[in-house]
Design an enzyme around this catalytic site. Structure first.
Site, mmCIF file in Angstrom:
data_model
loop_
_atom_site.group_PDB
_atom_site.id
_atom_site.type_symbol
_atom_site.label_atom_id
_atom_site.label_comp_id
_atom_site.label_asym_id
_atom_site.label_seq_id
_atom_site.Cartn_x
_atom_site.Cartn_y
_atom_site.Cartn_z
ATOM 1 N N HIS A 210 50.017 43.247 27.218
ATOM 2 C CA HIS A 210 48.615 43.017 27.595
ATOM 3 C C HIS A 210 47.996 44.144 28.418
ATOM 4 C CE1 HIS A 210 50.474 41.563 31.346
ATOM 5 N NE2 HIS A 210 49.307 41.795 31.924
HETATM 6 C C1 UD1 Z 1 44.513 40.416 34.315
HETATM 7 C C2 UD1 Z 1 44.925 41.357 35.439
HETATM 8 C C3 UD1 Z 1 46.310 41.907 35.174
HETATM 9 C C4 UD1 Z 1 47.306 40.794 34.944
HETATM 10 C C5 UD1 Z 1 46.793 39.860 33.852
HETATM 11 C C6 UD1 Z 1 47.707 38.674 33.773
HETATM 12 C C7 UD1 Z 1 43.109 42.591 36.526
HETATM 13 C C8 UD1 Z 1 42.407 43.895 36.613
HETATM 14 N N1 UD1 Z 1 44.000 42.491 35.524
HETATM 15 O O1 UD1 Z 1 44.425 41.198 33.133
HETATM 16 O O2 UD1 Z 1 46.738 42.659 36.304
HETATM 17 O O3 UD1 Z 1 48.524 41.355 34.565
HETATM 18 O O4 UD1 Z 1 45.478 39.394 34.180
HETATM 19 O O5 UD1 Z 1 47.608 37.978 32.585
HETATM 20 O O6 UD1 Z 1 42.873 41.711 37.314
HETATM 21 N N2 UD1 Z 1 40.321 36.344 28.397
HETATM 22 C C9 UD1 Z 1 40.168 35.181 27.716
HETATM 23 N N3 UD1 Z 1 40.490 34.016 28.345
HETATM 24 C C10 UD1 Z 1 40.926 33.951 29.624
HETATM 25 C C11 UD1 Z 1 41.071 35.153 30.327
HETATM 26 C C12 UD1 Z 1 40.764 36.356 29.706
HETATM 27 O O7 UD1 Z 1 39.780 35.174 26.553
HETATM 28 O O8 UD1 Z 1 41.209 32.842 30.140
HETATM 29 C C13 UD1 Z 1 40.027 37.631 27.710
HETATM 30 C C14 UD1 Z 1 38.590 38.067 27.874
HETATM 31 O O9 UD1 Z 1 38.166 38.667 26.721
HETATM 32 C C15 UD1 Z 1 38.706 39.148 28.960
HETATM 33 C C16 UD1 Z 1 40.077 39.744 28.679
HETATM 34 O O10 UD1 Z 1 40.866 38.654 28.215
HETATM 35 O O11 UD1 Z 1 37.682 40.080 28.895
HETATM 36 C C17 UD1 Z 1 40.720 40.378 29.890
HETATM 37 O O12 UD1 Z 1 40.779 39.461 30.984
HETATM 38 P P1 UD1 Z 1 40.824 40.009 32.497
HETATM 39 O O13 UD1 Z 1 41.023 38.892 33.436
HETATM 40 O O14 UD1 Z 1 39.688 40.919 32.764
HETATM 41 O O15 UD1 Z 1 42.083 40.957 32.516
HETATM 42 P P2 UD1 Z 1 43.530 40.721 31.913
HETATM 43 O O16 UD1 Z 1 43.745 41.704 30.826
HETATM 44 O O17 UD1 Z 1 43.731 39.276 31.640
HETATM 45 N N1 UDP Z 2 53.975 33.566 31.052
HETATM 46 C C1 UDP Z 2 53.866 32.297 30.479
HETATM 47 N N2 UDP Z 2 53.534 32.196 29.153
HETATM 48 C C2 UDP Z 2 53.336 33.283 28.359
HETATM 49 C C3 UDP Z 2 53.460 34.578 28.933
HETATM 50 C C4 UDP Z 2 53.761 34.681 30.286
HETATM 51 O O1 UDP Z 2 54.071 31.294 31.163
HETATM 52 O O2 UDP Z 2 53.052 33.123 27.164
HETATM 53 C C5 UDP Z 2 54.272 33.684 32.497
HETATM 54 C C6 UDP Z 2 55.525 34.461 32.824
HETATM 55 O O3 UDP Z 2 56.667 33.630 32.853
HETATM 56 C C7 UDP Z 2 55.199 35.019 34.209
HETATM 57 C C8 UDP Z 2 53.695 35.241 34.165
HETATM 58 O O4 UDP Z 2 53.224 34.433 33.072
HETATM 59 O O5 UDP Z 2 55.498 34.045 35.195
HETATM 60 C C9 UDP Z 2 53.387 36.698 33.934
HETATM 61 O O6 UDP Z 2 52.055 36.865 33.689
HETATM 62 P P1 UDP Z 2 51.449 38.140 32.981
HETATM 63 O O7 UDP Z 2 52.471 38.842 32.180
HETATM 64 O O8 UDP Z 2 50.212 37.676 32.304
HETATM 65 O O9 UDP Z 2 50.955 39.023 34.214
HETATM 66 P P2 UDP Z 2 51.635 40.145 35.116
HETATM 67 O O10 UDP Z 2 52.851 39.574 35.737
HETATM 68 O O11 UDP Z 2 51.906 41.330 34.244
HETATM 69 O O12 UDP Z 2 50.571 40.482 36.110
#
Ligand code: UD1
Ligand code: UDP
Length: 366
Positions: A210
């Site tokens: 991601h």
């Molecule tokens: C965010 C965090 C990242 C973390 C990740 C965990 C920041 C800058 N990034 O990244 O550090 O590792 O979360 O998963 O805070 N979207 C949906 N549904 C949701 C949420 C997001 O469709 O419930 C889509 C939207 O199109 C959005 C995109 O995902 O624009 C990115 O979401 P965003 O929260 O900005 O950043 P992540 O890539 O999720």
């Molecule tokens: N996770 C989950 N379901 C998924 C993918 C991840 O429950 O399909 C959990 C995983 O076990 C961990 C957390 O989500 O606890 C990690 O989140 P993510 O990779 O989105 O974010 P990051 O840790 O990179 O910020």
């Protein structure tokens, strides 16, 4: 005292669940510590948010700022405005932020600027050194205004020391994500797809991607996935797809009968699959920590990590982001040469209890 607990994105929910439990436990002993749970709404899909509240028994948030998605500045601004309103209306004594997402940074800034509210950063001090990652900026900004640092490693302690932070502000407590992992391990749940895809123990790969650097360019993403499938020697590759990545995968044809692209999984199902996997390939931060504790080989598609102990102590190895590095890593895995790893210091499931005891002492409650 009133503590605000801030959570916005998937990994935050996993980190706050045990802190809330620890607050409730200390309150039951007669200590005057209460909390208010603030969900910023950064993640909002049921599969990225609600399901974690249900599975981990997190109480419903007292407030949801409902900021939704947007650019970095849009999200930061909306979160700051929403949280500032809340604090102006009802102040708190301490704002606890976790991790490194935009919600972490935005709420710490808003808190500091309203009544100079004290800020505690759980997972403070970690650094990747990669300023192209939004998370690194979030860490640096948050730590610049944090009062109390609850750290996961000695490397983090040293980073803070180098930044001029006084030792008296730093509390090496361990990892709250691992508190949740240990607590939930007996409840890990075999998902229905286990039989559907004919999975066997240690006979499949778990994959998540991601990070913008890997997924925001369609060609790059396709190349990475294609190379992983090619290197996996035909064993199933289970790929629960983050919504950011899902948008990029639309209309992308990758024909491989062993690649299973699925929706994000619940915590209990996901970690059941990680625990029983032959290996994990990921660019997540939290997953490298969980794989380390469960002693599952972990390949990370990044050039740097803010969690070096997952490599020096644990099962994680950085492959970089060049697809060419994938095949040699899989060969090492399949030839049984992957390191076994150990568990980093204080990742023992008791971190949240330590945090809450420190807070009680700092605020003169015990
Ligand atoms: C965010 C965090 C990242 C973390 C990740 C965990 C920041 C800058 N990034 O990244 O550090 O590792 O979360 O998963 O805070 N979207 C949906 N549904 C949701 C949420 C997001 O469709 O419930 C889509 C939207 O199109 C959005 C995109 O995902 O624009 C990115 O979401 P965003 O929260 O900005 O950043 P992540 O890539 O999720
Ligand atoms: N996770 C989950 N379901 C998924 C993918 C991840 O429950 O399909 C959990 C995983 O076990 C961990 C957390 O989500 O606890 C990690 O989140 P993510 O990779 O989105 O974010 P990051 O840790 O990179 O910020």
């Amino acid at each position: 005292m009133l503590i605000d607990i801030i959570a916005g994105a998937r990994p935050n929910f996993i980190k706050i669940a045990p802190i809330i439990e620890a607050i409730e436990a200390i309150r039951a002993t007669g200590i005057d510590m209460n909390y208010r749970l603030v969900h910023t709404g950064q993640h909002y899909d049921k599969k990225m948010s609600g399901d974690f509240f249900e599975q981990l028994g997190i109480p419903a948030p007292h407030h949801n700022l409902e900021v939704g998605s947007g650019t970095q500045a849009e999200q930061t601004g909306r979160i700051m405005i929403g949280y500032e309103k809340l604090l102006l209306d009802t102040p708190c004594d301490l704002c606890v932020v976790v991790g490194d997402v935009t919600s972490t940074m935005a709420c710490s800034i808003a808190a500091k600027k309203v009544n100079n509210t004290k800020v505690a950063h759980v997972e403070g001090g970690i650094r990747s050194g990669d300023w192209t990652m939004p998370e690194e900026i979030n860490r640096i900004v948050t730590d610049a205004i944090t009062d109390y640092f609850f750290t996961t490693s000695d490397v983090a302690n040293n980073n803070l020391r180098k930044a001029g932070i006084a030792d008296s502000q730093v509390f090496f407590v361990g990892n709250t994500m691992i508190d949740t992992l240990y607590k939930q391990m007996p409840r890990f749940t075999k998902p229905e797809l286990w039989n559907r895809f004919g999975l066997i123990e240690k006979g499949y790969i778990m994959m998540t991607l991601h990070r913008p650097a890997n997924v925001d360019d369609k060609e790059k993403l396709k190349e990475l996935i294609t190379e992983i499938v090619r290197a996996s020697q035909g064993i199933p590759v289970i790929f629960p797809v983050h919504p950011r990545t899902a948008k990029m995968l639309e209309n992308m044809a990758i024909n491989a009968s062993n690649l299973h692209v699925i929706d994000p999984l619940g915590y209990l199902e996901f970690n059941y699959l990680v625990k029983n996997a032959k290996a994990v390939i990921t660019d997540s931060g939290g997953i490298t920590e969980e794989a380390t504790v469960m002693s599952v080989p972990c390949m990370t598609l990044r050039d740097s990590t803010e969690r070096p102990e997952t490599c020096t102590v644990g099962t994680n190895e950085l492959l970089g982001t060049d697809p060419k590095s994938i095949a040699p890593a899989f060969e090492k895995l399949f030839s049984g040469q992957w390191k076994k790893g150990a568990i980093p210091e204080l990742w023992d499931g008791k971190t949240s209890g330590r945090i809450v005891k420190h807070i009680a002492r700092i605020f003169g409650l015990s």
